[in-house]
Design an enzyme around this catalytic site. Sequence first.
Site, mmCIF file in Angstrom:
data_model
loop_
_atom_site.group_PDB
_atom_site.id
_atom_site.type_symbol
_atom_site.label_atom_id
_atom_site.label_comp_id
_atom_site.label_asym_id
_atom_site.label_seq_id
_atom_site.Cartn_x
_atom_site.Cartn_y
_atom_site.Cartn_z
ATOM 1 N N CYS A 22 0.896 -1.915 -0.074
ATOM 2 C CA CYS A 22 0.213 0.127 -0.204
ATOM 3 C C CYS A 22 0.745 1.400 -0.427
ATOM 4 O O CYS A 22 1.703 1.514 0.533
ATOM 5 C CB CYS A 22 -0.990 0.175 0.929
ATOM 6 S SG CYS A 22 -2.180 1.499 1.243
ATOM 7 N N ASP A 273 -3.424 11.919 -6.221
ATOM 8 C CA ASP A 273 -3.445 10.562 -5.700
ATOM 9 C C ASP A 273 -2.449 10.195 -4.644
ATOM 10 O O ASP A 273 -2.190 10.306 -3.678
ATOM 11 C CB ASP A 273 -3.909 9.346 -6.262
ATOM 12 C CG ASP A 273 -5.010 8.146 -5.574
ATOM 13 O OD1 ASP A 273 -4.700 8.814 -3.744
ATOM 14 O OD2 ASP A 273 -5.138 7.382 -5.666
#
Length: 402
Positions: A22, A273
């Site tokens: 992640c 992002d």
Amino acid sequence: MKTFSLLIKPASADCNLRCKYCFYIDHLEKINGTPRMSNEVLEKMIASYMKTNQNNNYAFGWQGGEPMIMGLKFFQKAVEFQKLYAPSGAVISNGLQTNGTLITDDFSRFLGEYKFLIGVSLDGPAYIHDYYRKTIGKNPTHHLVIRGIEYLRENKVEFNILILVNNENVKKANEIYHYLKEQGFYYHQYIPCVEYNERNIPESFSVTGEEWGNFLCDLFDQWIKEDINKISIRLFDSILEYLVYGRYNVCYMGKNCSQYFVIEYDGSVYPCDFFVREDLLLGNVLHDKWEDILKSPIYHKFGREKANWHENCNSCPFISLCHGDCQKFRIGSSMDSNPLSNLCKGWKRFYTYTLPRFKIIADKIKRRNKINSNIQVNLKKIGRNSPCPCGSGKKYKNCCLR
């Protein structure tokens, strides 16, 4: 005013999983307390966005971390605000990217009622998916994702599958593709995993350019056999969108990175992002106007950086398909201010191998579009029992009219 969409992180990086690869989880270390978007931020964000001129089309993307950790009531409140502040005739779209483990029957009914498009992360069959995608307690999650998908299906919620291509599954394109196909998952989005350590060296779970290129070629070989009109792969769709219409519908293909805005849980606004950083903070929805955020010098400088590609890109036959690739993949040493994308070799291999066949498919689409256009123009002149103008020899009612 320039049109734009919102990518909202209502719980910031918070998540019920701890996937090793992640890229966002580190943001939790910078937050005091539990990050949750307040009703004040939610209302101000929606109300102010609805006042901007978006050609009456307003796009909300909900992401994380894990956005569903906010709970059903939060999203019910979001829809209430959208209804309250929507201008007359507005078209509102909601997309939500989730790890799939928190989907319930009640949540699915709500998502179906308001036509949310759901992206579900699934890296392949259980033994592949569970290698990295584990709970905080390091338990497997594949069975929970499949359960969530079944709830979506039962409530007729549209969804697609997002596959993160990492070092463990990058050599298994065929197996992943056929697994998804056998499950009846026909909308795929494959994302390359390229993450860096503090020295800007790719992490062990990242893929190399060569691996990415081989993966895409293997994927293409399976898709083109019999699934061109059955399975949608976002990358392939985007290539055809450009070849047929000359449009870019994914940001990495374009020339400028001023595409959308990321909204953090506290209302902070960022340009991308992958670049939620203090030096790229553009403002906050609680006290800044969208007109001012759109004019931000930081925003425009960031967008222009996309065009600062490596000099080798200028002579590349595929420059129009990536324009130097995503800035995230162009991280290099300080000795090279305009590095090549880490995936460059892979993109070249893929486009060299597939582009001639994509062009054939694109030409067929163009011819079909032209036929359909001619049919629409002459529609009033064509009887249902007349020969179809497409030249098939069938009656119109049994061919293109159908």
